[in-house]
Design an enzyme around this catalytic site. Structure first.
Site, PDB file in Angstrom:
ATOM      1  CG  ASP A  38      -1.731   7.737   0.751  1.00  0.00           C
ATOM      2  OD1 ASP A  38      -0.985   8.718   0.872  1.00  0.00           O
ATOM      3  OD2 ASP A  38      -2.404   7.513  -0.278  1.00  0.00           O
ATOM      4  CG  ASP A  82      -1.922   1.085   1.234  1.00  0.00           C
ATOM      5  OD1 ASP A  82      -2.462   1.395   0.157  1.00  0.00           O
ATOM      6  OD2 ASP A  82      -2.172   1.665   2.306  1.00  0.00           O
TER       7      ASP A  82
END
Length: 276
Positions: free
Chosen positions: A18, A16
């Protein structure tokens, strides 16, 4: 101590963005080193995000400003996954799209015709300027039989001032007006993980998903048959983990703790290939 991830070699990495690599426009500790280690060892990888606002080129520039060098081809967004999925369902169809450049560009690139009438799909993505007129149009088209698709189920998104309403929140409003629930393509749908693995010729049994959220990252990795790492630099705290009926394979403080695992988990086959 042997990592609980060491049940099989790791050939491909999904992470991922953020809360794992960056927070706002700052690189999180160890993020540049993690990507550099993947590149040094020639590991295949993708950076994933449910954010459908930006193109991969935009996100590459954002990461570069934070000091993280990721090629455009190594970024996979919910917008790209949505356009790819819909192209496989009905290539060249007409769609009514609510979203920004990340989504509209992805739909164009997959051959869709963007229209506001006689459409097969209504596709809802992230935007910072949700229009009441556009939402009304979407409701009416869905009422006329258009299939309702949304890029991701996130109900809020981050900003410097606090949370913003996101795709899932607006989708709930459309559902309340139509009685139709959307099909969400982004995490935690394992479809996004499978399309990502296909893109880099990866296999779930030799891949690891890294994320900061139990309800999207860890869940999608688990349902795609992958091992997972939860890092504690984003949404989920160590205390939160016990609320879920599933567990990540390993919990680490930050992405910097993963750097050493990239080489450690290569396995004997990777070492033999390197020697050749």
């Amino acid at each position: 101590m042997t990592s609980p991830l060491a049940t099989a070699p790791v050939r491909t990495w999904l992470t991922d963005m953020d809360g794992v690599l960056v927070h706002e426009d700052r690189a999180l500790p160890g993020a540049p080193e993690f990507i550099a280690e993947l590149e040094r060892l020639g590991r295949r990888y993708l950076v994933l995000t449910n954010n459908s606002i930006f193109t991969a080129r935009d996100l590459r520039a954002r990461l570069a400003r934070a000091g993280i060098d990721v090629p455009e081809s190594a970024i996979w967004t919910s917008a790209l996954a949505t356009a790819k999925f819909l192209s496989e369902q009905s290539h060249g169809a007409a769609a009514y799209v609510i979203g920004e450049a990340g989504l509209t560009s992805a739909m164009h690139d997959e051959g869709f015709i963007l229209s506001d009438s006689d459409v097969e799909f209504v596709v809802l993505g992230e935007t910072r300027t949700y229009s009441f007129e556009a939402i009304t149009r979407a409701i009416r088209l869905i009422g006329q039989g258009a299939k309702f698709i949304a890029t991701n189920p996130d109900v809020t998104g981050p900003s410097a001032e606090g949370p913003l309403p996101a795709t899932g929140a607006v989708a709930a409003m459309v559902t309340a007006a139509t009685g139709i629930h959307p099909y969400y393509v982004g995490k935690p749908n394992p479809l996004m993980m499978r399309t990502a693995l296909n893109r880099i010729e990866g296999h779930s049994e030799t891949s690891v998903m890294i994320g900061d959220r139990m309800d999207t990252d860890v869940k999608s990795g688990l349902e795609a048959g992958m091992r997972s790492i939860l890092v504690l630099t984003g949404s989920t705290t160590r205390r939160d983990i016990g609320r879920f009926p599933y567990r990540p394979t390993e919990v680490l403080d930050a992405i910097g703790d993963v750097v050493g695992l990239v080489e450690e988990l290569r396995g004997e086959e990777a070492e033999e290939l390197d020697e050749d």
